[in-house]
Design an enzyme around this catalytic site. Structure first.
Site, PDB file in Angstrom:
ATOM      1  N   ILE A  14      60.595   1.072  82.770  1.00 17.19           N
ATOM      2  CA  ILE A  14      61.033  -0.666  83.622  1.00 17.19           C
ATOM      3  C   ILE A  14      62.366  -0.646  82.457  1.00 17.19           C
ATOM      4  CG2 ILE A  14      59.226  -1.767  83.801  1.00 17.19           C
ATOM      5  CD1 ILE A  14      61.206  -1.038  87.016  1.00 17.19           C
ATOM      6  N   SER A  36      56.081  -4.187  71.418  1.00 14.00           N
ATOM      7  CA  SER A  36      54.893  -3.187  72.482  1.00 14.00           C
ATOM      8  C   SER A  36      54.458  -2.001  71.096  1.00 14.00           C
ATOM      9  CB  SER A  36      56.602  -2.333  72.259  1.00 14.00           C
ATOM     10  OG  SER A  36      55.548  -1.252  73.548  1.00 14.00           O
ATOM     11  N   ARG A  37      53.185  -1.860  71.689  1.00 12.91           N
ATOM     12  CA  ARG A  37      52.256  -0.781  70.841  1.00 12.91           C
ATOM     13  C   ARG A  37      52.846   0.168  70.357  1.00 12.91           C
ATOM     14  NH1 ARG A  37      47.284  -0.086  74.175  1.00 12.91           N
ATOM     15  NH2 ARG A  37      48.318   0.120  75.457  1.00 12.91           N
ATOM     16  N   LYS A  90      56.398  -8.096  87.860  1.00 12.75           N
ATOM     17  CA  LYS A  90      55.673  -7.744  89.491  1.00 12.75           C
ATOM     18  C   LYS A  90      54.307  -6.959  88.264  1.00 12.75           C
ATOM     19  CE  LYS A  90      56.049  -3.979  90.980  1.00 12.75           C
ATOM     20  NZ  LYS A  90      55.193  -3.042  91.273  1.00 12.75           N
ATOM     21  N   ASP A 168      50.403  -0.603  93.412  1.00 10.85           N
ATOM     22  CA  ASP A 168      51.563  -1.422  92.364  1.00 10.85           C
ATOM     23  C   ASP A 168      52.814  -1.285  92.398  1.00 10.85           C
ATOM     24  OD1 ASP A 168      52.430  -1.338  89.654  1.00 10.85           O
ATOM     25  OD2 ASP A 168      53.575   0.512  90.211  1.00 10.85           O
TER      26      ASP A 168
END
Length: 308
Positions: A14, A36-37, A90, A168
């Site tokens: 996204i 970010s991992r 969201k 979701d």
């Protein structure tokens, strides 16, 4: 006002599909870094954790949090504690209590907290809202059915507790419903279908009503193949209103309406910039509250196992 120095936390599909193009096109933001991992953004410093990022780049003024909802509270709390404005993808959190705590923290520090609901910025939403404000709805049917294997391949987090499962995408529909209806609705009954090997539902049927005669039926399903269905149909005494393709198209009394071009994420970032400049927050948990009510009130049905 100079461009807001922004960072992104949680770099996934996204982010590449929506956030990066919207940020690049908005002169109110300058993207500085990511955390970010497993992923980075080309051309920007990348960190494994938000704590590492904030320590290394204290000039960051705002963060967009795009990781799964189960991990969002800790990151948002860290950002607000460090004095950063926060954009929440969201759903804004895994629980209502988390979001309430973040709202209070942001207010105590004079920072912006923005619970973003991208589907509310679909081009059909505001014209539909205006029509329903003048023509009272008598019934609503929400049909939100898609193929989880296409949209969420190999995403285990979405099937875990707190990952919401079919809610979701379903929460996108609920964000439109709570935006366009002129009255508040509440859940009266629900049925949730859980695969026997998963902790989140694959399908749901929800029934709502308002204080008057309005009834709303919402059907969510992640098992649909072929054409995907993202439709909201509203009956009024003066004709039917239909939002289709997730709010990209609109019919009123059988006639398709001309609409602006889709610009959900550019609209979100314009809203976030305006909130930061004004020193305000926008925290709306109505769609998440409906999901929480569904888990509280819904009857659980176990169905066949799901495998990617």
């Amino acid at each position: 006002m100079s461009a807001i120095k922004l960072a992104i936390v949680g770099v996934g599909k996204i982010v590449h599909d929506q956030h990066l193009p919207a940020i690049a096109a908005n002169p109110d933001f300058a993207l500085l870094a990511s955390a970010s991992r497993n992923n980075t953004i080309d051309g920007l410093p990348g960190f494994k954790t938000i704590e590492e990022m904030l320590a290394a780049a204290p000039e960051i003024e705002a963060v967009s949090l795009c990781m799964p909802p189960q991990y969002r509270y800790a990151a948002a709390h860290a950002a607000l504690t460090a004095g950063k404005h926060v954009f929440l993808e969201k759903p804004p959190g895994a629980t209502l209590s988390e979001v309430a705590d973040l709202e209070a923290l942001a207010a105590s520090k004079g920072l912006t907290l923005f619970t973003s609901w991208h589907s509310r910025y679909a081009p059909a939403v505001q014209p539909a809202k205006a029509y329903l404000a003048a023509h009272a709805p008598t019934a609503m049917h929400v049909i939100w059915k898609e193929d989880v294997r296409h949209w969420h391949p190999n995403q285990d987090w979405i099937w875990q507790a707190g990952g919401l499962g079919v809610f979701d995408p379903g929460i996108n529909a609920l964000s439109i419903v709570t935006e366009i209806l002129p009255s508040q609705v509440f859940l009266t009954s629900a049925s949730l279908e859980f695969p026997e090997n998963r902790d989140a539902p694959i399908a749901a049927e929800l029934h709502f009503q308002d204080a008057g005669a309005l009834r709303v039926l919402a059907e969510f399903d992640w098992r649909q193949t072929g054409k995907q269905s993202w439709d909201i149909i509203v009956d009024t005494a003066d004709g039917q209103v239909k939002l289709s393709d997730g709010g990209a198209r609109l019919w009123i009394a059988g006639e398709e309406q001309p609409l602006d071009k889709e610009a959900e994420y550019p609209s979100l970032y314009r809203r976030f910039a305006a909130l930061v400049k004004a020193g305000r927050s926008d925290v709306d948990v109505a769609p998440l509250r409906h999901v929480a009510d569904a888990f509280m009130l819904g009857r659980r049905k176990v169905v066949e196992a799901f495998h990617d």
